[in-house]
Design a protein around this motif. Structure first.
Motif, PDB file in Angstrom:
ATOM      1  N   ARG A   1       4.126   4.119   3.761  1.00  0.00           N
ATOM      2  CA  ARG A   1       3.945   5.069   4.763  1.00  0.00           C
ATOM      3  C   ARG A   1       3.014   6.173   4.328  1.00  0.00           C
ATOM      4  O   ARG A   1       2.278   6.739   5.257  1.00  0.00           O
ATOM      5  CB  ARG A   1       5.564   5.527   5.230  1.00  0.00           C
ATOM      6  N   TRP A   2       3.111   6.549   3.156  1.00  0.00           N
ATOM      7  CA  TRP A   2       2.411   7.667   2.585  1.00  0.00           C
ATOM      8  C   TRP A   2       0.927   7.270   2.542  1.00  0.00           C
ATOM      9  O   TRP A   2      -0.087   7.940   3.008  1.00  0.00           O
ATOM     10  CB  TRP A   2       2.982   8.192   1.250  1.00  0.00           C
ATOM     11  N   MET A   3       0.586   6.093   1.979  1.00  0.00           N
ATOM     12  CA  MET A   3      -0.550   5.506   1.835  1.00  0.00           C
ATOM     13  C   MET A   3      -1.367   5.227   3.415  1.00  0.00           C
ATOM     14  O   MET A   3      -2.605   5.416   3.481  1.00  0.00           O
ATOM     15  CB  MET A   3      -0.581   4.185   0.810  1.00  0.00           C
ATOM     16  N   ASP A   4      -0.476   5.037   4.132  1.00  0.00           N
ATOM     17  CA  ASP A   4      -1.004   4.772   5.707  1.00  0.00           C
ATOM     18  C   ASP A   4      -1.567   6.107   6.285  1.00  0.00           C
ATOM     19  O   ASP A   4      -2.471   6.061   6.761  1.00  0.00           O
ATOM     20  CB  ASP A   4       0.133   3.969   6.264  1.00  0.00           C
TER      21      ASP A   4
ATOM     22  N   TYR B   1      -1.643  -6.309  -5.139  1.00  0.00           N
ATOM     23  CA  TYR B   1      -2.405  -5.570  -6.035  1.00  0.00           C
ATOM     24  C   TYR B   1      -0.837  -5.110  -7.187  1.00  0.00           C
ATOM     25  O   TYR B   1      -1.017  -5.327  -8.495  1.00  0.00           O
ATOM     26  CB  TYR B   1      -2.853  -4.187  -5.994  1.00  0.00           C
ATOM     27  N   HIS B   2      -0.146  -4.996  -6.303  1.00  0.00           N
ATOM     28  CA  HIS B   2       1.102  -4.242  -7.012  1.00  0.00           C
ATOM     29  C   HIS B   2       2.438  -4.632  -6.020  1.00  0.00           C
ATOM     30  O   HIS B   2       2.959  -4.043  -5.235  1.00  0.00           O
ATOM     31  CB  HIS B   2       0.980  -2.850  -7.183  1.00  0.00           C
ATOM     32  N   ALA B   3       3.133  -5.753  -6.567  1.00  0.00           N
ATOM     33  CA  ALA B   3       4.360  -6.250  -5.724  1.00  0.00           C
ATOM     34  C   ALA B   3       5.434  -5.335  -5.734  1.00  0.00           C
ATOM     35  O   ALA B   3       6.033  -5.179  -4.373  1.00  0.00           O
ATOM     36  CB  ALA B   3       5.026  -7.619  -6.388  1.00  0.00           C
ATOM     37  N   ASP B   4       5.839  -4.739  -6.721  1.00  0.00           N
ATOM     38  CA  ASP B   4       6.813  -3.551  -6.672  1.00  0.00           C
ATOM     39  C   ASP B   4       6.395  -2.304  -5.759  1.00  0.00           C
ATOM     40  O   ASP B   4       7.368  -1.905  -4.960  1.00  0.00           O
ATOM     41  CB  ASP B   4       7.292  -3.099  -8.132  1.00  0.00           C
ATOM     42  N   LEU B   5       5.042  -1.951  -5.539  1.00  0.00           N
ATOM     43  CA  LEU B   5       4.868  -0.798  -4.919  1.00  0.00           C
ATOM     44  C   LEU B   5       4.990  -1.175  -3.431  1.00  0.00           C
ATOM     45  O   LEU B   5       5.132  -0.589  -2.557  1.00  0.00           O
ATOM     46  CB  LEU B   5       3.413  -0.443  -5.124  1.00  0.00           C
ATOM     47  N   ALA B   6       4.766  -2.606  -3.298  1.00  0.00           N
ATOM     48  CA  ALA B   6       4.771  -3.018  -1.796  1.00  0.00           C
ATOM     49  C   ALA B   6       5.993  -2.884  -1.181  1.00  0.00           C
ATOM     50  O   ALA B   6       6.090  -2.703   0.038  1.00  0.00           O
ATOM     51  CB  ALA B   6       3.907  -4.444  -1.673  1.00  0.00           C
ATOM     52  N   LYS B   7       6.985  -2.742  -1.965  1.00  0.00           N
ATOM     53  CA  LYS B   7       8.223  -2.944  -1.444  1.00  0.00           C
ATOM     54  C   LYS B   7       8.701  -1.507  -1.277  1.00  0.00           C
ATOM     55  O   LYS B   7       9.708  -1.281  -0.845  1.00  0.00           O
ATOM     56  CB  LYS B   7       9.263  -3.467  -2.273  1.00  0.00           C
ATOM     57  N   ASN B   8       7.979  -0.431  -1.839  1.00  0.00           N
ATOM     58  CA  ASN B   8       8.315   0.985  -1.691  1.00  0.00           C
ATOM     59  C   ASN B   8       7.781   1.359  -0.106  1.00  0.00           C
ATOM     60  O   ASN B   8       6.783   1.785   0.002  1.00  0.00           O
ATOM     61  CB  ASN B   8       7.685   1.652  -2.600  1.00  0.00           C
ATOM     62  N   ASP B   9       8.889   1.501   0.679  1.00  0.00           N
ATOM     63  CA  ASP B   9       8.675   1.911   1.879  1.00  0.00           C
ATOM     64  C   ASP B   9       7.950   3.405   1.950  1.00  0.00           C
ATOM     65  O   ASP B   9       6.836   3.549   3.050  1.00  0.00           O
ATOM     66  CB  ASP B   9       9.964   1.936   2.959  1.00  0.00           C
TER      67      ASP B   9
ATOM     68  N   ARG C   1       0.187  -1.995  11.708  1.00  0.00           N
ATOM     69  CA  ARG C   1      -0.696  -1.629  10.415  1.00  0.00           C
ATOM     70  C   ARG C   1       0.042  -1.440   9.339  1.00  0.00           C
ATOM     71  O   ARG C   1      -0.734  -1.635   8.184  1.00  0.00           O
ATOM     72  CB  ARG C   1      -1.096  -0.246  11.044  1.00  0.00           C
ATOM     73  N   LEU C   2       1.295  -1.194   9.156  1.00  0.00           N
ATOM     74  CA  LEU C   2       2.007  -0.719   7.962  1.00  0.00           C
ATOM     75  C   LEU C   2       2.403  -2.144   7.312  1.00  0.00           C
ATOM     76  O   LEU C   2       2.339  -2.348   6.142  1.00  0.00           O
ATOM     77  CB  LEU C   2       3.348  -0.227   8.400  1.00  0.00           C
ATOM     78  N   GLN C   3       2.603  -3.209   8.291  1.00  0.00           N
ATOM     79  CA  GLN C   3       2.856  -4.598   7.662  1.00  0.00           C
ATOM     80  C   GLN C   3       1.371  -5.084   6.778  1.00  0.00           C
ATOM     81  O   GLN C   3       1.640  -5.726   5.845  1.00  0.00           O
ATOM     82  CB  GLN C   3       3.386  -5.565   8.895  1.00  0.00           C
ATOM     83  N   ARG C   4       0.282  -4.988   7.747  1.00  0.00           N
ATOM     84  CA  ARG C   4      -0.589  -5.462   7.119  1.00  0.00           C
ATOM     85  C   ARG C   4      -0.975  -4.709   5.550  1.00  0.00           C
ATOM     86  O   ARG C   4      -1.508  -5.493   4.755  1.00  0.00           O
ATOM     87  CB  ARG C   4      -1.951  -5.310   8.070  1.00  0.00           C
ATOM     88  N   LEU C   5      -0.760  -3.325   5.666  1.00  0.00           N
ATOM     89  CA  LEU C   5      -1.166  -2.571   4.505  1.00  0.00           C
ATOM     90  C   LEU C   5       0.009  -3.068   3.417  1.00  0.00           C
ATOM     91  O   LEU C   5      -0.332  -3.174   2.128  1.00  0.00           O
ATOM     92  CB  LEU C   5      -0.871  -1.204   4.831  1.00  0.00           C
ATOM     93  N   ARG C   6       1.210  -3.376   3.706  1.00  0.00           N
ATOM     94  CA  ARG C   6       2.065  -3.843   2.779  1.00  0.00           C
ATOM     95  C   ARG C   6       1.554  -5.151   2.042  1.00  0.00           C
ATOM     96  O   ARG C   6       1.745  -5.473   0.761  1.00  0.00           O
ATOM     97  CB  ARG C   6       3.469  -3.902   3.442  1.00  0.00           C
ATOM     98  N   ILE C   7       1.236  -5.934   2.976  1.00  0.00           N
ATOM     99  CA  ILE C   7       0.779  -7.445   2.405  1.00  0.00           C
ATOM    100  C   ILE C   7      -0.311  -7.299   1.676  1.00  0.00           C
ATOM    101  O   ILE C   7      -0.580  -7.699   0.315  1.00  0.00           O
ATOM    102  CB  ILE C   7       0.444  -8.209   3.707  1.00  0.00           C
TER     103      ILE C   7
END
Length: 209
Positions: free
Chosen positions: A164-167, A152-160, A141-147
């Motif tokens: 996790r907070w958004m998940d 939308y925002h490449a740098d935000l996707a790299k922020n673990d 689920r986290l991997q799908r959310l990151r992708i």
């Protein structure tokens, strides 16, 4: 079966809510059984009824217990009540090592240490399996959310921490399908969260300053 003081009875550790409905089999320690006193000393009939009672106990509530009433047990076994009673008087009768216990619903029933051990191990394996599945599902689920966020925002996707907070936020909000609208709301919620943290820490000027 002899009269017992209820206050001296052990408490059965499994509750009426503990279930193994998805288990259509039970673990059977073959070598332990082959060397057991019950198998070596009991009559073939008593051994058969003993094994039947173990199977019946798995479908009772609490799981792994039997009713105290020997007439009920005889009906469950489909044998004559009087004959069953006489077999139970033997040293190695059908109720060998079954003992009274107190259940969480207040009932007094029969438990067997070997059955309880087998059930406890089965439930522990079930919980381990569930934990592994939950961990695997969470990772996916986290991997799908990151992708999705990376679109939308490449740098935000790299922020673990952000992912996790958004998940957790999406789960808490009851989001079942993480479409674009929900992802955008999650990103905005994260932005608000960071802003609030910064304001609380004094990173932002207060009104009137």
């Amino acid at each position: 079966m002899q009269p017992v003081n209820i206050s001296d009875l052990p408490d059965y550790p499994l509750s009426c809510n503990d279930r193994l409905d998805s288990h259509f089999f039970m673990a059977w320690e073959r070598r332990r059984w082959l060397a057991s006193g019950m198998r070596l000393n009991a009559t073939p009939e008593c051994r058969a009824l003993y094994f039947d009672l173990i199977n019946i106990a798995y479908d009772n509530s609490p799981v792994g217990t039997l009713p105290m009433d020997q007439n009920i047990l005889a009906k469950l076994l489909m044998v004559d009540s009087g004959h069953f009673g006489s077999l139970c008087k033997l040293d190695y009768g059908p109720l060998y090592k079954w003992e009274p216990c107190r259940c969480d619903n207040g009932d007094i029933r029969l438990m067997h240490p070997m059955v309880l051990r087998s059930l406890s191990e089965a439930m522990a394996r079930r919980e381990d399996h569930r934990a592994r599945n939950d961990a695997a599902n969470s990772a996916k689920r986290l991997q799908r959310l990151r992708i999705t966020v990376s679109g939308y925002h490449a740098d935000l996707a790299k922020n673990d921490a952000a992912i996790r907070w958004m998940d957790e936020w999406l789960v808490k909000e009851g989001c079942e399908y993480r479409g674009a609208a929900w992802i955008e709301r999650g990103m905005q919620a994260w932005s608000n969260h960071i802003f609030d943290l910064g304001r609380a820490g004094g990173a932002f000027p207060q009104k009137g300053a």
